[in-house]
Design an enzyme around this catalytic site. Structure first.
Site, PDB file in Angstrom:
ATOM      1  N   HIS A   1     -17.126 -80.204   7.054  1.00  0.00           N
ATOM      2  CA  HIS A   1     -17.894 -80.546   5.854  1.00  0.00           C
ATOM      3  C   HIS A   1     -19.341 -80.079   5.931  1.00  0.00           C
ATOM      4  CE1 HIS A   1     -19.224 -84.171   8.175  1.00  0.00           C
ATOM      5  NE2 HIS A   1     -20.289 -84.110   7.383  1.00  0.00           N
TER       6      HIS A   1
ATOM      7  N   ASP B   1     -11.506 -82.312   9.928  1.00  0.00           N
ATOM      8  CA  ASP B   1     -12.928 -82.031   9.714  1.00  0.00           C
ATOM      9  C   ASP B   1     -13.518 -81.351  10.940  1.00  0.00           C
ATOM     10  OD1 ASP B   1     -15.412 -81.956   8.589  1.00  0.00           O
ATOM     11  OD2 ASP B   1     -15.816 -84.102   8.778  1.00  0.00           O
TER      12      ASP B   1
ATOM     13  N   SER C   1     -24.351 -85.404  10.950  1.00  0.00           N
ATOM     14  CA  SER C   1     -23.016 -84.838  10.755  1.00  0.00           C
ATOM     15  C   SER C   1     -22.806 -83.597  11.610  1.00  0.00           C
ATOM     16  CB  SER C   1     -22.815 -84.462   9.283  1.00  0.00           C
ATOM     17  OG  SER C   1     -22.592 -85.585   8.479  1.00  0.00           O
TER      18      SER C   1
END
Length: 323
Positions: free
Chosen positions: A97, A145, A241
């Site tokens: 992502h 992911d 992230s």
């Protein structure tokens, strides 16, 4: 007041590889995620949860986490901040992502303060064609992911830049109960949008998958995830992230997770990571990383030496017999 604001603006505009970068415009990748696509089961976590607690962490010392990468990803005219880890001199490991839809970006290695240039850090650009995202990555559930980035130029290992070790192929442990450490430049407070300029870290216990499912109350926690407890009010948050979740055993640090998602304002629920051991075959297939890393290379060199010695010995004995 206006001159002061102008001065602060100028101070955060720096030159990297001949290109001016306005660090004040860098935003967490979560600002660019299409939350409207999230399924109903995850949608409840978008509801604001007001809590004054600080997302507890400490400033890292210079070179303490040499595998940490700071990623600046081009999302149209915007600049998104994510984390990553050094796989090899040619590849970075991060979350899908972080780079889905990106036109390219740059990776910064060996940085302590991400907005201040210093002679010890290295910056390498990458393009969209250098990014490999798992083909089964699902935006609205954060499944698969994981992504790798091929660097335009290889980095040079130093005391401040070193590759991370991944679990070996035979690793079957869940790592539950071990202390996990997270690192990044993300938000340091649930009530602030400000990103940290220096690398920070914190630690907490890794949960079993069952315990994580209980606390998230949905079916999106699977065997491909690994979760870090939030019981001690220490979390990863926006801007972290793609960064590494690591454990240390017998003085060896292993990356066991890739920061994937958390609850709104990063509070109230365990933070969730992509489980590295689950995707190890994919990581090896989409990078030049090989299990065992430098140790495997040394072993191969030793085998070559032994084979050479064997053939020389055989050749000498054969000549003796002919005589």
């Amino acid at each position: 007041m206006k001159p002061l604001l102008l001065l602060l603006f100028i101070l955060v505009v720096v030159t990297v590889n001949g290109v001016e970068i306005d660090w004040s415009k860098a935003r967490p990748i979560a600002d660019f995620d299409n939350w409207d696509e999230l399924k109903e089961q995850l949608d409840i976590w978008r509801i604001p949860q007001h809590n004054p607690r600080i997302i507890n962490g400490m400033a890292a010392s210079i070179g303490q986490f040499p595998f940490q990468v700071s990623l600046y990803v081009n999302m149209g005219s915007n600049l998104a901040l994510c984390g990553g880890s050094v796989l090899t001199q040619n590849y970075v490991l991060t979350a899908a992502h972080c780079v889905a839809g990106a036109s390219g970006g740059m990776a910064i290695f060996g940085a302590y303060n991400r907005v201040i240039e210093d002679s010890q850090r290295q910056t390498v650009n990458f393009t969209a064609s250098d990014v490999t995202i798992h083909l089964q990555y699902v935006v609205n559930s954060f499944l698969n992911d994981v992504a790798t980035i091929r660097l335009n130029n290889p980095i040079t290992y130093t005391d401040r830049i070193r590759p991370i070790r991944l679990p070996p192929p035979e690793e079957q442990r869940s790592f539950a109960g071990l202390e996990g450490t997270i690192t990044g430049y993300g938000r340091t407070s649930a009530d602030s949008q400000d990103l940290s300029e220096v690398l920070r870290y914190t630690s907490d216990s890794i949960l079993t998958t069952t315990k994580c499912v209980e606390q998230w109350e949905n079916r999106y926690i699977t065997e491909q995830h690994i979760c870090l407890s939030a019981d001690n009010s220490r979390f990863a948050c926006n801007g972290d992230s793609g960064g590494p979740l690591t454990v240390t055993e017998n003085s060896q640090t292993l990356q066991v997770g890739i920061a994937s998602f958390a609850a709104t304002n990063c509070i109230g629920r365990p933070t969730v990571y992509t489980r590295v051991s689950y995707f190890l075959p994919w990581i090896e297939a989409n990078s030049d990383y090989r299990s065992g890393g430098i140790h495997s290379a040394k072993l191969n060199s030793m085998l070559l030496v032994l084979l050479s010695c064997f053939f020389v010995h055989t050749f000498v004995n054969s000549n003796k017999n002919d005589l």
